[in-house]
Enzyme design. Structure first.
Site, PDB file in Angstrom:
ATOM      1  N   SER A 160       0.829  -1.211   0.000  1.00 17.59           N
ATOM      2  CA  SER A 160       0.000   0.000   0.000  1.00 17.59           C
ATOM      3  C   SER A 160       0.859   1.256   0.000  1.00 17.59           C
ATOM      4  O   SER A 160       2.021   1.246   0.420  1.00 17.59           O
ATOM      5  CB  SER A 160      -0.917   0.032   1.224  1.00 17.59           C
ATOM      6  OG  SER A 160      -1.590  -1.188   1.351  1.00 17.59           O
TER       7      SER A 160
HETATM    8  N1  SAM Z   1      -0.178  -4.669   4.099  1.00 12.54           N
HETATM    9  C1  SAM Z   1       0.500  -5.103   2.917  1.00 12.54           C
HETATM   10  C2  SAM Z   1       1.856  -4.467   2.789  1.00 12.54           C
HETATM   11  O1  SAM Z   1       2.209  -3.669   3.627  1.00 12.54           O
HETATM   12  O2  SAM Z   1       2.548  -4.825   1.839  1.00 12.54           O
HETATM   13  C3  SAM Z   1      -0.275  -4.841   1.670  1.00 12.54           C
HETATM   14  C4  SAM Z   1      -1.391  -5.747   1.549  1.00 12.54           C
HETATM   15  S1  SAM Z   1      -2.059  -5.959  -0.034  1.00 12.54           S
HETATM   16  C5  SAM Z   1      -2.818  -4.422  -0.346  1.00 12.54           C
HETATM   17  C6  SAM Z   1      -3.377  -7.050   0.415  1.00 12.54           C
HETATM   18  C7  SAM Z   1      -2.959  -8.433   0.729  1.00 12.54           C
HETATM   19  O3  SAM Z   1      -4.071  -9.113   1.275  1.00 12.54           O
HETATM   20  C8  SAM Z   1      -2.495  -9.248  -0.449  1.00 12.54           C
HETATM   21  O4  SAM Z   1      -1.208  -9.705  -0.249  1.00 12.54           O
HETATM   22  C9  SAM Z   1      -3.512 -10.382  -0.533  1.00 12.54           C
HETATM   23  O5  SAM Z   1      -2.937 -11.601  -0.963  1.00 12.54           O
HETATM   24  C10 SAM Z   1      -3.948 -10.467   0.901  1.00 12.54           C
HETATM   25  N2  SAM Z   1      -5.243 -11.133   1.134  1.00 12.54           N
HETATM   26  C11 SAM Z   1      -6.368 -11.072   0.422  1.00 12.54           C
HETATM   27  N3  SAM Z   1      -7.322 -11.821   0.990  1.00 12.54           N
HETATM   28  C12 SAM Z   1      -6.783 -12.363   2.105  1.00 12.54           C
HETATM   29  C13 SAM Z   1      -7.258 -13.219   3.124  1.00 12.54           C
HETATM   30  N4  SAM Z   1      -8.507 -13.672   3.131  1.00 12.54           N
HETATM   31  N5  SAM Z   1      -6.423 -13.555   4.101  1.00 12.54           N
HETATM   32  C14 SAM Z   1      -5.153 -13.101   4.120  1.00 12.54           C
HETATM   33  N6  SAM Z   1      -4.643 -12.317   3.186  1.00 12.54           N
HETATM   34  C15 SAM Z   1      -5.450 -11.932   2.193  1.00 12.54           C
END
Ligand code: SAM
Length: 667
Positions: free
Chosen positions: A64
Site C-alpha cells: 500500500s
Molecule cells: N499490508 C500489505 C503491505 O504492507 O505490503 C499490503 C497488503 S495488499 C494491499 C493485500 C494483501 O491481502 C495481499 O497480499 C492479498 O494476498 C492479501 N489477502 C487477500 N485476501 C486475504 C485473506 N482472506 N487472508 C489473508 N490475506 C489476504
C-alpha cells in the site's frame, strides 16, 4: 550513498506525505520513519520505495501507499504494548510499522509465496515480534485472540463476523468495506462491550479484494485477467513485461501517485490533459487530482476546458467569487448534460472556489473555455459589456452583428446559406467589432482588464465561429483545423493576459491533446492544439493522454439523442490499450518522454490503434467509429491508464435546488 539517499527520502516521505496530510501522532510518525520500506519492495523498485504510491509486489499484489498505511495505523490508535492482528501481510511492510508500536503482531496472508518473503524480510530487518502465517484472514487467528487492534489491508464485502468477535473490549478494527472493484469505505469498528460495536467511516479508499470464506470468492477481477497477456506475441509479451517494471502503478484514482509526475512536468508552461471519452468519471477525477497539485504546488494560474468561452465564463465568475449579473442562458447548456454538468466537475468547481477564497483577488485561479460553438451567447455578452462601458460602440456592434441575427435559431443554417453563390457573408462585419474593441483597449482599461479580456475573447469567438459555420459545408476546407487553431489562439491569449511566466492547464479530448502529427489525422492535413503547443512551446508543453479498457461510459447513440450509460467493449487486440490491459494493473502512469524508459519507448514506437469515444458511442461499429492509428510515444509525453472505469455521475435538478443564484450549472 544510495542507502543515505533512501534514508533522506524516507524522512521526506514522513514530512510531505504523512505529517503534511494531517497525521500528527508521534508514534505513527516515528514508526513510519523507522521502517525501511525499500526492504519490502521488489529489488528493482527500491528506487521508488518512497514514492507517494502503492507498488507492485509478487503474485500480482501491492504494497500500500505509505500514507494509507500511516492512516490505518493512526486509526488503530495504538499506545504501545498491544497484541495486533494484521490481515493481508503482503510485503510485510504494514506489519513492520505496527510492530514498531505494538508488543506483538500476528500477520496472516493467503498467498504462500508472499507470506514466506514477508517473514524473511521482517526478520532481516530485526522485527522478531511479528509472526506470519498462511491462511484465510477473514476467519481471523482464533488461537491468538483477543486482539487490541486488527488491521485489514484488503477490501471486504462486509465486516467479517470472526474479526469482530476476536476484538478485545475497547479494541479497534480498521478495514475497507465496499464493492469489489468500485472502491471501498475505510471503516473503524470499535468494540464497546460484549455485544456493542461502534462503526465510523474514515475515508474513501481502493484496495485489492479480501478473498476468503467471509470475503470475496476467488475470480479473475477486471484488470487481473491474464488472457489478454496470453494472447500477445512473444515480442509484445516482452514489451508488456518491461512496461510492468517501469510504469507507476496505482490501485485507484484517489491514490494516483503525483510526486514523480510533478517532477516530470517540471517547469512546463502548459500541461494538456486528455481523455479517451467525454463520459468517464475516472478521467475527470484523475485530471482534477493532477490539476489541484499543479495549482497548489506549482502555482498554475488558470485552466481552460473544452467548453464554450461564455458558458465557462459563468463558472469562472463563480470560482472567482465575482459579482455577476443574472443572465437568461444556462452554463454549458449547449453540451450534453454529461460532458461538463456532472458531479465530478461540480466537486472540482467547489474545491476551486474554496481554494480561491483564501487567495488575493489577483492571485485567484481562473477557469476559461476553449471552444467556439456559442456565437450568439458571445454576442449577447459583448453587447451587454458595451452597453455598460460605451453605448455608442454598442450601437455599432449591434448593427454589425445584425448580419448573423437571422440564423440565431440554428447556426448551421448560416453554412447552408453561405454555400450559395453570391451570399454576402458576415466575416468582415464580425471582424470589424473585434478590431474596434482591440483598438479601444486603453480606453476600456479603466473598467477592468478581466472584463476586457472577456469581451475580446467573445469577439474572437464570434469571428472564428462565423468562419466555422460558413465553411462547414465546404469540402475544400477543414473546419477541424479552424476550431483547434482557435483553441490554441485562446490559450495563447490567456498566457499573454496572465503575463510573463504564467502557466495553464488544458482539459480536452485526447484527439485535441495528443500531437496530431503522430496520428493518422496527419494524412488529412489535420492539426490540433497539442501539435500547435509542441510547435510553439517545445519542451514547455507537457501532453498527457488518458485511456481505459472496460466498464461503463455516459454517451448518446446519436447527436441530439438522450444520454445512456453504455457498457464499454473490451479494447481491440491491435491497440495500445490492449498492451496496457495485458499488464494486469488496475491503473498506472507511463512516462513516455522525460523520465521514460528508452526500451519501452522504442517498443511502443510501432504504430497501433488508439480508441476515441466522444459525445457519441457506437459499439456496433466500434472499429470504424472509434479507433484511429497513432504512435503513442510521439503523441503524448505521458499516458495514464485506468483499466476499469465508470460513467460520470450526472446531476439532476433536485440536487441543484437551494443552490445560490450564482451557481454555475443552470438546468
Ligand atoms: N499490508 C500489505 C503491505 O504492507 O505490503 C499490503 C497488503 S495488499 C494491499 C493485500 C494483501 O491481502 C495481499 O497480499 C492479498 O494476498 C492479501 N489477502 C487477500 N485476501 C486475504 C485473506 N482472506 N487472508 C489473508 N490475506 C489476504
Amino acid at each position: 550513498m544510495m542507502e543515505l539517499d533512501l534514508a533522506a527520502r524516507r524522512e521526506a516521505m514522513v514530512d510531505y506525505q504523512i505529517r503534511n496530510r494531517g497525521i500528527d501522532s508521534p508514534r505513527v510518525l516515528d514508526a513510519m520513519g523507522r521502517v525501511a520500506r525499500e526492504a519490502f519492495v521488489p529489488n528493482d523498485l527500491r528506487e521508488m520505495a518512497y514514492n507517494d504510491s502503492p507498488l507492485p509486489i509478487a503474485a500480482g499484489q501491492t504494497i500500500s501507499q505509505p500514507f494509507i498505511v500511516a492512516m490505518m495505523v493512526d486509526a488503530l490508535d495504538l499506545k504501545g504494548g498491544e497484541r495486533v492482528l494484521d490481515v493481508g501481510t503482503g510485503s510485510g511492510y504494514a506489519a513492520a510499522v505496527l510492530a514498531c508500536i505494538a508488543q506483538k503482531v500476528y500477520s496472516i496472508e493467503r498467498i504462500n509465496e508472499l507470506a514466506e518473503q514477508a517473514q524473511k524480510a521482517l526478520l532481516a530487518e530485526g522485527f522478531s515480534n511479528v509472526e506470519v502465517k498462511v491462511g484465510d484472514g477473514t476467519l481471523g487467528w482464533p488461537e491468538a485472540a483477543p486482539f487490541d487492534a486488527i488491521n485489514v489491508a484488503a477490501g471486504a464485502p462486509v465486516v467479517p463476523e470472526a474479526l469482530r468477535q476476536q476484538l478485545a473490549i475497547g479494541g479497534r478494527l480498521v478495514l475497507p468495506v465496499g464493492p469489489e472493484h468500485a472502491g471501498q469505505q475505510l471503516l473503524r469498528v470499535t468494540r464497546i462491550s460484549e455485544d456493542e460495536f461502534e462503526t465510523e467511516s474514515l475515508a474513501a479508499v481502493r484496495f485489492v479484494p479480501l478473498i476468503g470464506a467471509a470475503g470475496w470468492k476467488e475470480t479473475n477481477p477486471p484488470g487481473r485477467d491474464n488472457s489478454a497477456y496470453q494472447a500477445l506475441s512473444a515480442e509484445d509479451k516482452a514489451l508488456v513485461d518491461k512496461m510492468k517494471q517501469v510504469v507507476e502503478p496505482f490501485a485507484s484514482v484517489d491514490e494516483l501517485p503525483l510526486q514523480a509526475l510533478l517532477e516530470r512536468i517540471g517547469d512546463s508552461r502548459v500541461v494538456l490533459m486528455g481523455e479517451s471519452s467525454h463520459g468517464t468519471s475516472e478521467f475527470y477525477r484523475a485530471r482534477q487530482r493532477i490539476t489541484r497539485a499543479l495549482i497548489e504546488e506549482k502555482g498554475f494560474d488558470f485552466m481552460v476546458i473544452e467548453g464554450d468561452w461564455p458558458n465557462v465564463a459563468r463558472i469562472n465568475n463563480y470560482v472567482q467569487h465575482a459579482e455577476c449579473p443574472q443572465t437568461e442562458w444556462t452554463a454549458f447548456a449547449r453540451f450534453p448534460t454529461w460532458m461538463w454538468r456532472n458531479q465530478e466537475v461540480l466537486g472540482f468547481i467547489d474545491w476551486l472556489r474554496q481554494y480561491n477564497a483564501h487567495q488575493q483577488p489577483s492571485e485567484r485561479v481562473a477557469m476559461h473555455g476553449l471552444d467556439l460553438y456559442s456565437p450568439y451567447q458571445s454576442i449577447d455578452a459583448i453587447l451587454a459589456y458595451l452597453d455598460d462601458v460605451d453605448p455608442e460602440m454598442a450601437a455599432f456592434a449591434r448593427e454589425r452583428y445584425d448580419c448573423l441575427a437571422p440564423f440565431k435559431p440554428e447556426a448551421a443554417n448560416y453554412g447552408r446559406w453561405a454555400a450559395r453563390r453570391g451570399f454576402a457573408h458576415c466575416g468582415a462585419a464580425v471582424q470589424d467589432v473585434l478590431d474596434a474593441l482591440q483598438a479601444r483597449q486603453q480606453t476600456y482599461a479603466e473598467h477592468g482588464s478581466e472584463r476586457f479580456l472577456d469581451a475580446v475573447q467573445n469577439a474572437r469567438l464570434v469571428v472564428s465561429a462565423e468562419a466555422y459555420y460558413r465553411l462547414m459545408y465546404d469540402d475544400a476546407y477543414n473546419t477541424w483545423n479552424l476550431r483547434d487553431t482557435y483553441m490554441f489562439e485562446t490559450l495563447e491569449a490567456l498566457l499573454e493576459h496572465y503575463g510573463e511566466g504564467s502557466r495553464g492547464v488544458v482539459w480536452a479530448h485526447n484527439s485535441h491533446i495528443g500531437d496530431a502529427r503522430a496520428t493518422d489525422r496527419l494524412q488529412y492535413g489535420e492539426l490540433n492544439i497539442g501539435q500547435l503547443c509542441r510547435e510553439r512551446f517545445a519542451d514547455d508543453a507537457y501532453l498527457i493522454g488518458l485511456g481505459t479498457n472496460s466498464g461503463t461510459v455516459a454517451a448518446a447513440s446519436d447527436w441530439g439523442e438522450p444520454m445512456e450509460i453504455k457498457t464499454l467493449k473490451q479494447v481491440l487486440p491491435e491497440s495500445y490499450e490492449h498492451l496496457c490491459h495485458a499488464t494486469g494493473y488496475t491503473g498506472f502512469l507511463l512516462p513516455l518522454a522525460r523520465g521514460g524508459d528508452p526500451d519501452v519507448r522504442a517498443g511502443l514506437m510501432k504504430s497501433r490503434l488508439g480508441r476515441a469515444i466522444g459525445v457519441i458511442y457506437r459499439p456496433e461499429t466500434e472499429r470504424a467509429s472509434h479507433y484511429y492509428e497513432a504512435t503513442l510515444p510521439r503523441q503524448f509525453d505521458e499516458y495514464i491508464w485506468i483499466d476499469h472505469s465508470c460513467a460520470v455521475t450526472t446531476l439532476n435538478s433536485d440536487e441543484l435546488e437551494g443552490m445560490p443564484d450564482t451557481y454555475p450549472f443552470g438546468l
